[in-house]
Design an enzyme around this catalytic site. Structure first.
Site, short mmCIF file in Angstrom:
data_model
loop_
_atom_site.label_atom_id
_atom_site.label_comp_id
_atom_site.label_asym_id
_atom_site.label_seq_id
_atom_site.Cartn_x
_atom_site.Cartn_y
_atom_site.Cartn_z
N LYS A 39 -5.93 15.96 -39.77
CA LYS A 39 -6.66 16.93 -38.96
C LYS A 39 -7.76 17.60 -39.79
O LYS A 39 -8.91 17.67 -39.37
CB LYS A 39 -5.70 18.01 -38.43
CG LYS A 39 -6.41 19.22 -37.85
CD LYS A 39 -5.45 20.25 -37.30
CE LYS A 39 -4.95 21.26 -38.29
NZ LYS A 39 -5.88 22.35 -38.62
N ASN A 40 -7.38 18.09 -40.97
CA ASN A 40 -8.32 18.90 -41.74
C ASN A 40 -9.39 18.07 -42.46
O ASN A 40 -10.26 18.64 -43.12
CB ASN A 40 -7.58 19.82 -42.70
CG ASN A 40 -6.87 20.92 -41.94
OD1 ASN A 40 -7.11 21.12 -40.74
ND2 ASN A 40 -5.99 21.65 -42.62
N CYS A 79 -6.70 35.93 -37.09
CA CYS A 79 -5.77 35.04 -36.41
C CYS A 79 -4.37 35.37 -36.90
O CYS A 79 -4.20 36.24 -37.75
CB CYS A 79 -6.12 33.58 -36.63
SG CYS A 79 -5.75 33.00 -38.27
N ARG A 130 -8.75 36.24 -42.39
CA ARG A 130 -9.54 35.03 -42.56
C ARG A 130 -11.05 35.24 -42.37
O ARG A 130 -11.67 34.69 -41.46
CB ARG A 130 -9.03 33.92 -41.63
CG ARG A 130 -7.59 33.58 -41.92
CD ARG A 130 -7.09 32.44 -41.10
NE ARG A 130 -7.58 31.15 -41.57
CZ ARG A 130 -7.29 30.01 -40.96
NH1 ARG A 130 -6.57 30.00 -39.87
NH2 ARG A 130 -7.75 28.88 -41.43
N ASP A 135 0.02 25.07 -46.17
CA ASP A 135 0.33 24.44 -44.88
C ASP A 135 1.72 23.79 -44.84
O ASP A 135 2.13 23.27 -43.80
CB ASP A 135 -0.75 23.40 -44.53
CG ASP A 135 -2.07 24.05 -44.15
OD1 ASP A 135 -2.08 25.27 -43.89
OD2 ASP A 135 -3.09 23.34 -44.11
N ARG A 143 -2.04 21.44 -31.40
CA ARG A 143 -3.34 21.54 -32.06
C ARG A 143 -3.39 20.64 -33.30
O ARG A 143 -4.47 20.20 -33.69
CB ARG A 143 -3.59 22.99 -32.52
CG ARG A 143 -3.96 23.93 -31.38
CD ARG A 143 -4.43 25.25 -31.95
NE ARG A 143 -5.13 25.01 -33.19
CZ ARG A 143 -4.93 25.68 -34.33
NH1 ARG A 143 -4.11 26.68 -34.37
NH2 ARG A 143 -5.59 25.37 -35.40
N1 EPU Z 1 -11.54 33.56 -47.65
C1 EPU Z 1 -12.35 34.65 -47.81
N2 EPU Z 1 -13.66 34.54 -47.47
C2 EPU Z 1 -14.21 33.39 -46.97
C3 EPU Z 1 -13.37 32.27 -46.82
C4 EPU Z 1 -12.04 32.38 -47.17
O1 EPU Z 1 -11.90 35.71 -48.25
O2 EPU Z 1 -15.40 33.37 -46.68
C5 EPU Z 1 -10.11 33.64 -48.01
C6 EPU Z 1 -9.18 33.48 -46.80
O3 EPU Z 1 -9.00 34.68 -46.10
C7 EPU Z 1 -7.91 32.98 -47.45
C8 EPU Z 1 -8.42 32.13 -48.62
O4 EPU Z 1 -9.77 32.54 -48.83
O5 EPU Z 1 -7.15 34.05 -47.94
C9 EPU Z 1 -8.39 30.65 -48.41
O6 EPU Z 1 -8.87 30.31 -47.14
P1 EPU Z 1 -9.71 28.99 -46.84
O7 EPU Z 1 -11.10 29.37 -46.52
O8 EPU Z 1 -9.49 27.99 -47.90
O9 EPU Z 1 -9.01 28.49 -45.50
P2 EPU Z 1 -9.75 27.72 -44.34
O10 EPU Z 1 -10.81 26.88 -44.90
O11 EPU Z 1 -10.06 28.66 -43.24
C10 EPU Z 1 -8.32 25.52 -44.44
C11 EPU Z 1 -7.45 24.77 -43.49
C12 EPU Z 1 -6.15 25.56 -43.26
C13 EPU Z 1 -5.47 25.73 -44.62
C14 EPU Z 1 -6.41 26.42 -45.60
C15 EPU Z 1 -5.84 26.55 -47.00
C16 EPU Z 1 -9.04 23.54 -42.15
C17 EPU Z 1 -9.68 23.34 -40.82
N3 EPU Z 1 -8.17 24.55 -42.24
O12 EPU Z 1 -8.58 26.78 -43.82
O13 EPU Z 1 -5.35 24.78 -42.41
O14 EPU Z 1 -4.31 26.50 -44.47
O15 EPU Z 1 -7.65 25.68 -45.68
O16 EPU Z 1 -5.51 25.31 -47.51
O17 EPU Z 1 -9.25 22.78 -43.07
C18 EPU Z 1 -3.71 24.39 -40.76
O18 EPU Z 1 -4.04 23.20 -40.79
O19 EPU Z 1 -2.70 24.83 -40.13
C19 EPU Z 1 -4.53 25.37 -41.47
C20 EPU Z 1 -4.44 26.67 -41.25
#
Ligand code: EPU
Length: 420
Positions: free
Chosen positions: A23-24, A118, A123, A307, A399
């Site tokens: 998915k990711n 969320c 996030r 995850d 999802r």
């Molecule tokens: N963060 C910030 N600022 C930003 C971006 C992130 O503070 O601008 C913080 C977030 O709040 C969090 C940390 O950085 O505490 C890491 O978040 P990240 O941005 O890496 O998460 P994401 O990119 O939103 C993806 C996956 C998630 C997975 C996370 C961590 C996708 C579509 N989603 O989310 O997947 O948990 O990386 O590995 O790739 C899932 O599949 O169930 C899922 C939630």
């Protein structure tokens, strides 16, 4: 009307399961097709709600989509009419933010609804926005939307405050068509980031260093069409491995990549599982034993994935001994613990640590899914609970898991979807 999943616990799982595309990886790659001035053909795309939502978003922008057998998808983004992602779709899928980088990078404009909080935490997306600003985009927030405008982005040196997966992906995509070189420091090293980079390079991008914490993108004038096969889902793989381990079973996961699951396999071995691997398969045998409790600490790749945290909580809940699960990536990712407690799990929450003393057996209860991986944890708990566990709001699980009840049923689980 929401579907529910009814699970009758107590069966030791056995058999083979084919793992779907990740998915990711599929979501950023689908967003990345917006960069192509030519046809892109994707295979091994998982059949999931989040993929459907992404296709709907692309369709609304004017992208031509052809969906063939076994989710082989042809995408033609040469003619785009709209450059926006509306709230009604973004609110169901935060990954819509991945449209931002490609739209600004190629067309110089994007209006993407701000995702908001969320169930697993606030996030924020500040790092995505700051990176685009550093590359020359004007970014503002208007009526709940991120409004980004640019002539042509220029290369920049970006040092990310935190490791962010979609942030790294968004900026890498924006940089692909920028003028000059972009360097992303403290980049996420997740395999899905590497998969996206390989896909973009297949279209003619010049990206080096994906998979390390320093990614270099030399901007090019144009990206062409390509064919690409999405990498296997390591989290789906890990979830089925835990399903076998928690039930004392034996499973063969096919079409997967064991090298992407090192941290998870270490913990499952510690829990007492016998594991063998080949180039694209993993066999796990628990030989009817009860797992031993394990300590887990989540962190960005290659450490243990957040995850898989809920799934390990489920494992610890019936394991022998005491295990602690520490969540360091998201501030509020323990909703499943409260539901597991209702099933008789002895788990104490202390800040970002879940201390679990394994019980011999959970007992079934009606429970509520709150997010995707929490739901997976509850399904696993249901597999070992005495009685019938009814899981509500399983749209969360749809999802991100391809045909979960069919796959579990093939492994012998007693599981049924109830639509009322
Ligand atoms: N963060 C910030 N600022 C930003 C971006 C992130 O503070 O601008 C913080 C977030 O709040 C969090 C940390 O950085 O505490 C890491 O978040 P990240 O941005 O890496 O998460 P994401 O990119 O939103 C993806 C996956 C998630 C997975 C996370 C961590 C996708 C579509 N989603 O989310 O997947 O948990 O990386 O590995 O790739 C899932 O599949 O169930 C899922 C939630």
């Amino acid at each position: 009307m929401t579907d529910k999943l009814l699970i009758t616990g107590g069966v030791s799982l056995g058999g083979e399961v084919r793992i779907a595309g990740a998915k990711n990886a599929a979501l950023p790659i689908l967003a990345g097709t917006l960069l192509a001035d030519g046809k892109v053909t994707l295979s091994n795309v998982p059949h999931l709600h989040d993929v459907t939502t992404t296709l709907e978003l692309l369709g609304r922008m004017g992208v031509t989509l052809t969906i063939g057998e076994r989710m082989c998808i042809e995408v033609d983004a040469r003619e785009i009419k709209r450059f926006s992602a509306p709230y009604e779709l973004v609110k169901t899928m935060r990954a819509s933010i991945l449209m931002l980088g490609p739209l600004v990078g190629r067309f110089g404009r994007a209006d993407i609804s701000l995702p908001g909080g969320c169930a697993i935490g606030a996030r924020p997306v500040n790092l995505h926005l700051e990176g685009l600003r550093a590359m020359g985009a004007e970014v503002s927030l208007e009526n709940g939307y991120i409004r980004a405008r640019a002539e042509r982005l220029h290369g920049a040196r970006l040092v990310l405050d935190m490791v962010t997966v979609t942030g790294t992906e968004n900026l890498m995509m924006a940089a692909a068509l920028a003028d000059g070189e972009t360097v992303i420091e403290n980049a996420a090293r997740e395999p899905e980031v590497t998969d996206l980079a390989e896909f973009l390079n297949g279209m003619g991008a010049r990206i080096r260093g994906a998979g390390t914490d320093s990614i270099h993108v030399a901007g090019v004038e144009r990206l062409a069409g390509t064919r690409y096969r999405v990498l296997p889902d390591r989290i789906e793989t890990g979830t089925y491995l835990v399903a076998a381990a928690i039930t004392g079973g034996r499973i063969l996961c096919r079409d997967t990549r064991p090298d992407l699951l090192d941290a998870v396999l270490v913990k499952l071995r510690e829990a007492g599982a016998r594991i063998e691997t080949g180039p694209d398969w993993i066999r796990l045998d628990m030989a009817g034993r009860r797992p031993r409790a394990v300590d887990v600490y989540t962190a960005p790749y290659p450490a243990f994935p957040t995850d898989m945290q809920a799934q390990l909580c489920a494992l610890n809940s019936i394991a022998e001994g005491v295990g602690t699960v520490t969540e360091t990536v998201f501030e509020n990712r323990f909703m499943h613990v409260l539901e597991m407690q209702r099933m008789g799990a002895d788990i104490r929450l202390e800040g970002n640590v879940a201390v679990c003393r394994g019980v011999e057996r959970l007992t079934a209860a009606p429970v509520m899914a709150t997010d995707l991986r929490a739901s997976a944890g509850l399904v696993l708990a249901g597999l070992v609970a005495k009685g019938e566990t009814l899981i509500d709001r399983i749209y969360h699980i749809d999802r991100g898991y391809d045909n979960i009840e069919e796959k579990l049923a093939t492994l012998g689980a007693r599981v049924r979807r109830i639509s009322r």
